[in-house]
Design an enzyme around this catalytic site. Structure first.
Site, PDB file in Angstrom:
ATOM      1  N   ARG A 218      66.727  49.732  36.380  1.00  0.00           N
ATOM      2  CA  ARG A 218      65.299  49.437  35.653  1.00  0.00           C
ATOM      3  C   ARG A 218      64.576  50.521  35.893  1.00  0.00           C
ATOM      4  O   ARG A 218      64.378  51.034  37.161  1.00  0.00           O
ATOM      5  CB  ARG A 218      64.813  48.310  36.447  1.00  0.00           C
ATOM      6  CG  ARG A 218      63.631  47.824  35.672  1.00  0.00           C
ATOM      7  CD  ARG A 218      62.945  46.336  36.129  1.00  0.00           C
ATOM      8  NE  ARG A 218      61.571  45.837  35.736  1.00  0.00           N
ATOM      9  CZ  ARG A 218      61.242  45.362  34.551  1.00  0.00           C
ATOM     10  NH1 ARG A 218      62.262  45.277  33.684  1.00  0.00           N
ATOM     11  NH2 ARG A 218      60.052  45.165  34.276  1.00  0.00           N
TER      12      ARG A 218
ATOM     13  N   SER B 130      64.199  42.506  32.770  1.00  0.00           N
ATOM     14  CA  SER B 130      65.023  43.200  32.074  1.00  0.00           C
ATOM     15  C   SER B 130      65.727  44.152  32.615  1.00  0.00           C
ATOM     16  O   SER B 130      64.772  45.287  33.353  1.00  0.00           O
ATOM     17  CB  SER B 130      64.411  43.595  30.815  1.00  0.00           C
ATOM     18  OG  SER B 130      65.153  44.029  29.688  1.00  0.00           O
TER      19      SER B 130
ATOM     20  N   GLU C 202      71.844  44.395  27.610  1.00  0.00           N
ATOM     21  CA  GLU C 202      70.667  44.166  28.562  1.00  0.00           C
ATOM     22  C   GLU C 202      71.043  42.885  29.412  1.00  0.00           C
ATOM     23  O   GLU C 202      71.653  41.824  28.998  1.00  0.00           O
ATOM     24  CB  GLU C 202      69.488  43.712  27.638  1.00  0.00           C
ATOM     25  CG  GLU C 202      68.244  43.123  28.421  1.00  0.00           C
ATOM     26  CD  GLU C 202      67.074  42.772  27.632  1.00  0.00           C
ATOM     27  OE1 GLU C 202      65.902  42.101  27.900  1.00  0.00           O
ATOM     28  OE2 GLU C 202      67.266  42.580  26.330  1.00  0.00           O
TER      29      GLU C 202
END
EC number: 2.4.2.31
Length: 591
Positions: free
Chosen positions: A471, A501, A538
């Protein structure tokens, strides 16, 4: 052959999605918003891994277009925003990116000024200078680099999109791929993708046709119209025989390239008799539809007189096939035409042998509805093979979150300022609210139920064996000094209040890269087919995910270069790695 309209909701509930050729989708039952959708594949031949990603899409909420009401075949484009009114065609206008997200100008810094003046791209020099302005989506999700190039003359502007996978897309380089006001060339409303090239030198070239008066009765209400604004997708050529690193359109408006594959969108120029294979070259002028209509949302008339009658796949292997242009597949579209509204009612796929022999057609539309159930409780009739399992409300909530609900939901969960009106509209459209003026308690309860449905939809997805995800964060801001301190304190436990996410494939370049280790039993799930952006992998984590800071590797330290080299970055440009100031190794806590 099946007529699409006329089914009751009870009948639709019993219909199974048809099994379509590879690349196709199926009927999606309507959710709380009441919209149904279908995707039909186009007869696209596979190339060396780089072929156009096009299909026919239907939405029951869609408007009219070249494929009849509700249907579309959208190519990548950038457009001026019209939801706040007619564009002014100056610096006050906002742009919408290829994914529909509002674009904002990238911040200008001393190391990366914005805009800049360019006289060349790579090894290609231009006869004039261009002012190049970088843009990015207001809500980042695709992580591409977007540049708006403006020349010295009116209407000499185009866009470059650098995808995260290294593919370069050129939009609106020539007037043929720009939807502009015929009376003012500088008033461009849309820039359509015109060429794409991979790092390996593989190209896709898109051609468009401008609307005209062919086969149109120019008397009565058609008299005096300037109908040249509309652009129709005409050909998509790909499979260049010789690789080329640079875009062809840098040096020529009509590239002279040996293409191996051509996808042709025919508007009646080649004949639509299913018994007669159409030729590669158009034989006649295109046909006029019975229900012409106009769009005015950009401040000028965009008149549509055409319907796409068929999509043709041609191969160009003269030595192997004995002819320059060989028809191999055909999607024949049939319409219920009338002067009020035209509807697509049938789509048939026909395949051809090298000698022109036509294989039996494949009906791509839905199968006919099953017979009504027997009266009197007689259960001897076998169950319909078309019966299906409906998509759960939780998966529908997750799918909508992935498409456009993530920004509002995550701001709400983090306690940040969020667009309350948009949140209420979302809850109302998804049937979580029954009024657009709820009480505070009703709103909070509806948000709680909606967020819980998203989380349940996420948890219903299968577990994976991923053990590390990434991330990227931008923490080097004065307003985020406290957050930066939390993330750079070893042993600290971070609790992300929102959905988190991450990417299992790439570390997105930013000033801070989170290297997140996972243990068996973690709650992260790969969205896969549920994701709105199909091209990216994702892994999403539910709210209140806990992460423990294990180590921080700062830029300039002894281990930084070694750890950086092990990361798969989102961009190979070495200059971008200078933005990375730290790599934080952390672990998701399952308890």
């Amino acid at each position: 052959m099946l007529i699409l309209n006329g089914f009751s909701s009870a009948t639709l509930a019993l219909i199974t999605p048809p099994f379509l050729p590879k690349g196709g989708k199926a009927l999606s039952q309507s959710g709380p918003d009441g919209l149904a959708s279908i995707t039909l594949p186009l007869p696209i031949s596979a190339e060396r891994g780089f072929a156009p990603a096009l299909a026919l899409h239907y939405s029951s909420g869609g408007g009219n277009g070249p494929f009849g009401v509700g249907w579309s075949c959208a190519t990548m484009s950038i457009a001026r925003r019209t939801s706040h009114g007619v564009p002014q065609y100056n610096d006050s206008d906002e742009f919408l990116g290829p994914d529909g997200e509002v674009l904002v100008q990238t911040l200008s810094t001393g190391d990366a000024p914005n805009p800049v003046t360019c006289f060349a791209y790579g090894d290609v020099s231009f006869p004039q200078s261009y002012t190049v302005t970088r843009y990015q989506p207001r809500t980042e999700s695709s992580f591409y680099r977007l540049e708006y190039w403006v020349g010295n003359s009116n209407g000499d502007d185009f866009w470059l999109l650098h995808d995260s996978n290294g593919i370069l897309h050129l939009l609106g380089k020539t007037a043929a791929a720009r939807l502009s006001d015929p009376q003012a060339a500088s008033h461009t409303a849309q820039w359509l993708v015109e060429e794409s090239v991979t790092p390996a030198g593989e190209h896709i070239y898109y051609s468009y046709l401008a609307e005209n008066g062919d086969n149109v009765d120019l008397n009565g209400n058609e008299a005096g119209r300037d109908r040249s604004a509309m652009r129709y997708l005409s050909k998509v050529q790909y499979g260049n025989a010789t690789p080329a690193a640079d875009l062809y359109l840098w040096t020529s408006a009509t590239p002279a390239v040996q293409w191996l594959f051509t996808l042709v969108f025919d508007y009646g120029e080649r004949g639509v008799d299913p018994q007669v294979p159409p030729a590669f070259t158009a034989q006649n002028s295109w046909l006029a539809r019975q229900d012409p209509f106009s769009l005015y949302n950009y401040g000028f008339e965009i008149r549509l007189h055409r319907l796409c009658r068929q999509v043709l796949m041609f191969h160009h292997f003269p030595d192997e096939l004995g002819e320059a242009d060989t028809l191999v597949s055909r999607l024949l579209l049939e319409y219920d035409e009338n002067p009020i509204l035209t509807q697509l009612c049938a789509a048939r796929t026909l395949a051809y042998e090298g000698d022109g022999y036509r294989r039996a057609p494949v009906n791509n539309m839905m199968p006919p509805p099953p017979p009504p159930p027997m009266m009197g409780g007689n259960s001897s009739r076998p169950k319909s093979k078309w019966a299906i399992v409906e998509e759960s409300k939780q998966i529908q909530a997750l799918r909508y979150y992935s498409a456009q609900g993530y920004s509002v939901i995550n701001k709400y969960l983090r306690g940040d300022d969020y667009p309350e009106t948009q949140a209420k509209e979302t809850l109302l459209s998804r049937d979580y609210l029954s009024t657009n003026e709820p009480s505070d308690e009703e709103f909070k309860n509806a948000m709680s139920v909606y967020i819980n449905d998203i989380a349940e939809g996420l948890s219903s997805l299968p577990e994976t064996d991923h053990r590390v995800v990434y991330r990227g964060l931008k923490l080097d801001k004065p307003a985020l000094s406290d957050v930066l301190k939390e993330y750079t304190t070893i042993g600290n436990i971070i609790i992300d209040k929102a959905f988190m996410s991450t990417s299992p494939d790439k570390a997105w370049i930013n000033d801070t890269i989170l290297n997140i280790y996972l243990e068996k039993g973690h709650k992260g799930r790969i969205l896969g087919d549920v994701a709105h952006f199909k091209g990216e992998a994702e892994m999403l984590f539910p709210p209140n995910t806990k992460l423990k800071i294990e180590s921080i590797v700062n830029c300039g330290s002894q281990d930084f270069a070694s750890q950086l080299s092990k990361l798969r970055l989102s961009d190979d440009a070495t200059a971008d790695t200078n933005r990375i100031k730290r790599i934080i190794n952390m672990r998701v806590l399952n308890s």
